[in-house]
Design an enzyme around this catalytic site. Structure first.
Site, short mmCIF file in Angstrom:
data_model
loop_
_atom_site.label_atom_id
_atom_site.label_comp_id
_atom_site.label_asym_id
_atom_site.label_seq_id
_atom_site.Cartn_x
_atom_site.Cartn_y
_atom_site.Cartn_z
N CYS A 232 28.58 -0.70 3.66
CA CYS A 232 29.31 0.45 3.11
C CYS A 232 28.38 1.66 3.17
O CYS A 232 28.23 2.38 2.19
CB CYS A 232 29.82 0.17 1.71
N ALA B 173 27.19 -12.54 -1.24
CA ALA B 173 28.56 -12.61 -1.75
C ALA B 173 28.83 -11.88 -3.06
O ALA B 173 29.97 -11.53 -3.35
CB ALA B 173 28.94 -14.07 -1.93
N ALA B 174 27.81 -11.67 -3.88
CA ALA B 174 28.07 -11.16 -5.23
C ALA B 174 28.43 -9.67 -5.23
O ALA B 174 27.87 -8.92 -4.42
CB ALA B 174 26.83 -11.39 -6.09
N PRO B 175 29.36 -9.24 -6.09
CA PRO B 175 30.00 -9.99 -7.17
C PRO B 175 31.28 -10.73 -6.77
O PRO B 175 32.00 -11.22 -7.63
CB PRO B 175 30.33 -8.89 -8.18
N GLY B 176 31.57 -10.80 -5.47
CA GLY B 176 32.65 -11.71 -5.07
C GLY B 176 33.97 -11.07 -4.70
O GLY B 176 34.97 -11.77 -4.61
N SER B 177 33.98 -9.75 -4.43
CA SER B 177 35.25 -9.13 -4.01
C SER B 177 35.81 -9.87 -2.81
O SER B 177 36.98 -10.24 -2.77
CB SER B 177 35.05 -7.67 -3.59
N LYS B 178 34.93 -10.08 -1.85
CA LYS B 178 35.43 -10.65 -0.59
C LYS B 178 35.52 -12.18 -0.68
O LYS B 178 36.35 -12.78 -0.03
CB LYS B 178 34.54 -10.20 0.58
N ASP C 210 24.08 -15.63 -2.83
CA ASP C 210 23.48 -14.32 -3.14
C ASP C 210 22.10 -14.55 -3.73
O ASP C 210 21.89 -15.48 -4.51
CB ASP C 210 24.35 -13.52 -4.11
C1 LIG Z 1 27.04 -5.23 -0.45
S1 LIG Z 1 26.56 -6.33 -1.66
C2 LIG Z 1 27.72 -7.65 -1.45
C3 LIG Z 1 29.07 -7.37 -2.00
C4 LIG Z 1 29.96 -8.57 -1.94
N1 LIG Z 1 30.07 -9.09 -0.59
C5 LIG Z 1 31.35 -8.27 -2.47
O1 LIG Z 1 32.26 -8.05 -1.67
O2 LIG Z 1 31.53 -8.28 -3.69
C6 LIG Z 1 25.11 -7.02 -1.02
C7 LIG Z 1 24.58 -8.21 -1.77
O3 LIG Z 1 23.47 -8.72 -1.04
C8 LIG Z 1 22.59 -9.33 -1.96
N2 LIG Z 1 21.29 -9.50 -1.27
C9 LIG Z 1 20.30 -8.60 -1.11
N3 LIG Z 1 19.31 -9.14 -0.38
C10 LIG Z 1 19.68 -10.40 -0.08
C11 LIG Z 1 19.09 -11.46 0.64
N4 LIG Z 1 17.89 -11.32 1.22
N5 LIG Z 1 19.74 -12.64 0.71
C12 LIG Z 1 20.95 -12.79 0.13
N6 LIG Z 1 21.57 -11.82 -0.55
C13 LIG Z 1 20.95 -10.63 -0.64
C14 LIG Z 1 22.60 -8.40 -3.14
O4 LIG Z 1 22.20 -9.07 -4.32
C15 LIG Z 1 24.06 -7.94 -3.17
O5 LIG Z 1 24.79 -8.70 -4.09
#
Ligand SMILES: C[S@@+](CC[C@H](N)C(=O)[O-])C[C@H]1O[C@@H](n2cnc3c(N)ncnc32)[C@H](O)[C@@H]1O
Length: 480
Positions: free
Chosen positions: A239, A118-123, A141
């Site tokens: 993305c 989820a991070a940083p939380g846009s969605k 996350d």
């Molecule tokens: C594409 S970003 C998410 C962006 C977020 N959904 C948003 O809209 O702001 C992918 C995220 O997956 C997290 N991540 C990476 N490996 C992970 C895992 N095994 N389990 C959970 N989160 C993971 C990363 O820390 C990162 O924040």
């Protein structure tokens, strides 16, 4: 440098057949430097934000397709990010393509949602606002620093229906099997949408990295499938351009879990989903996915989205997986909640029956506020790290309301608030105190600070007559 050049050549050779030529020549990249913002519809309507920002001199225009999205001229996006309107949480910078997965997931009011990465939380913030905070979201996350950014954004946007957890998403399917009506897996990926945006992108890109991400995504997809209830929906998004992380991963899911799911069509125009890649043909079902290529004519970045319906339960991982773990958080007793809410209404004359819509978690000395429809604290064996929006805490000098609470509800106070002017608002956002000489303020009581009716934070009167700014450092930094 050599490696970077080799990667650059390999990258464009791989995608030559389907990438737009202007992307290859770097033109799309320049166009996409402009920003898009999403209106925080829980605080302001799109037309009102358009008026507010235009009157303040910001060059913005509404997106042609999505009324809640505005395009921001790149000259003013930095200033806008530091503005009092940003402090008030009236919008969130989010690219147009990144806006789509939550819209496609479109949870119903009251449904329980898992945002697996989820991070940083846009969605997460978007999902919260889509349903007017009605229905729990678990935002998970693995990365603690990114979870801090997630918490910051939830506080600024005022999302009181989100609980945060910090698991490796691969574990969640077993810890909370069939606990969620909808699951968003906005997966970690090779981020190829940034190929021309980040100067050193090709230093870190490699085919091995693409394959490594694809493997992780498969495990996360299976976990999402397990966590989803039978009949529920999963949206998978990346993305990145790499077919291994997109069409090929969805093909893998269909090949291995055909009895448990089906792909739902995503009805969007200009779908660029691939029918083949490097000689590998994809079935008709894969055409239900949605691929967006970077396009300077409509402001899109590269994105891939698949919508999956779970049709059958998976066999349980272990018989005890559905037992609930005892959670470290508890609800306050009804009596304690009423006592805190009564004090709140007396001091700020909120005139709200808080207990109808909200619950308090924690204890009398430190508590969090959560929407009633999201206040369940047990989700299989998941342990929650942060249970809701900070509400307040008892100090030696009395009860102190949290900053996020003031930001979210400050506009409703009918007493102990201060309306400040434009110059003071900018100073206040930058962490400066307010000279109190001309202001009638109750000593010892936290004042909610507002500008044009929007809450910006809180302050308290000092002995020397100034109003001490009580903005947390992370929020101040955003405005500097
Ligand atoms: C594409 S970003 C998410 C962006 C977020 N959904 C948003 O809209 O702001 C992918 C995220 O997956 C997290 N991540 C990476 N490996 C992970 C895992 N095994 N389990 C959970 N989160 C993971 C990363 O820390 C990162 O924040």
């Amino acid at each position: 440098m050599m490696q970077s050049n080799t990667n650059y050549a390999l990258f464009f050779e791989r995608y030559h057949d389907f990438l737009p030529t202007d992307f290859v020549s770097g033109l799309t990249h320049k166009h996409l430097e402009h920003k898009t913002l999403r209106v925080n519809t829980s605080k302001i309507s799109p037309p009102d934000l358009l008026t507010l920002l235009t009157q303040a001199g910001f060059e913005i225009c509404p997106d042609e397709q999505y009324p809640a999205l505005f395009h921001v001229n790149s000259h003013c996006s930095n200033l806008l990010a530091k503005s009092w309107q940003a402090r008030a949480g009236l919008f969130y910078f989010q690219s147009k393509a990144s806006y789509l997965p939550a819209q496609i997931l479109s949870p119903l009011i009251g449904e329980t949602v898992l945002d697996l990465a989820a991070a940083p939380g846009s969605k997460t913030t978007q999902l919260s606002q889509l349903r007017q905070e009605k229905g729990l979201i678990i935002a998970n996350d693995i990365n603690p620093k990114r979870r801090a950014a997630l918490a910051f954004n939830l506080e600024q946007q005022g999302c009181a229906n989100v609980q945060i957890s910090g698991y490796d998403g691969r574990q969640i399917g077993n810890l909370a099997a069939e606990c969620f009506d909808r699951v968003l897996l906005d997966a970690p990926c090779s981020l190829e949408t940034y190929a021309l945006k980040k100067k050193d992108f090709f230093k870190y890109w490699s085919l091995a990295k693409v394959q490594q991400m694809a493997n992780l995504q498969r495990q996360l997809l299976v976990s999402a499938l397990k966590a989803c209830k039978k009949g529920g929906t999963i949206v998978y998004s990346t993305c990145t351009l790499a077919p291994e992380e997109n069409e090929i991963n969805i093909k893998w899911l269909l090949d291995n879990y055909a009895d448990f799911l089906e792909l739902e069509p995503i009805n969007q125009t200009q779908n660029q989903v691939l029918s083949e890649f490097q000689g590998q043909r994809f079935s008709k079902q894969i055409q239900n996915c949605y691929r967006i290529l970077p396009d300077k004519s409509n402001g899109y970045e590269a994105f891939f989205i698949a919508k999956i319906r779970k049709t059958k339960s998976l066999p349980p991982h272990n018989p005890q997986q559905n037992q609930s773990a005892s959670t470290k958080y508890k609800h306050l007793s009804k009596k304690d909640q009423q006592s805190l809410f009564d004090q709140l209404n007396i001091v700020y004359q909120f005139d709200l029956d808080w207990q109808t819509d909200f619950a308090l978690i924690g204890d009398y000395t430190k508590s969090w506020l959560i929407c009633k429809s999201s206040s369940d604290l047990e989700h299989g064996q998941l342990q929650i790290e942060r249970p809701a929006l900070p509400f307040g805490r008892q100090t030696q000098k009395g009860y102190r309301l949290s900053f996020p609470f003031c930001l979210k509800f400050g506009h409703l106070a009918k007493a102990n608030y201060l309306e400040i002017d434009q110059k003071q608002a900018l100073d206040f956002c930058q962490g400066k105190n307010i000279p109190a000489a001309s202001l009638a303020v109750n000593p010892g009581i936290q004042q909610i600070i507002r500008h044009q009716g929007f809450a910006l934070g809180r302050a308290i009167l000092l002995n020397d007559g100034t109003l001490k700014n009580q903005t947390p450092p992370a929020f101040v930094r955003q405005s500097l």
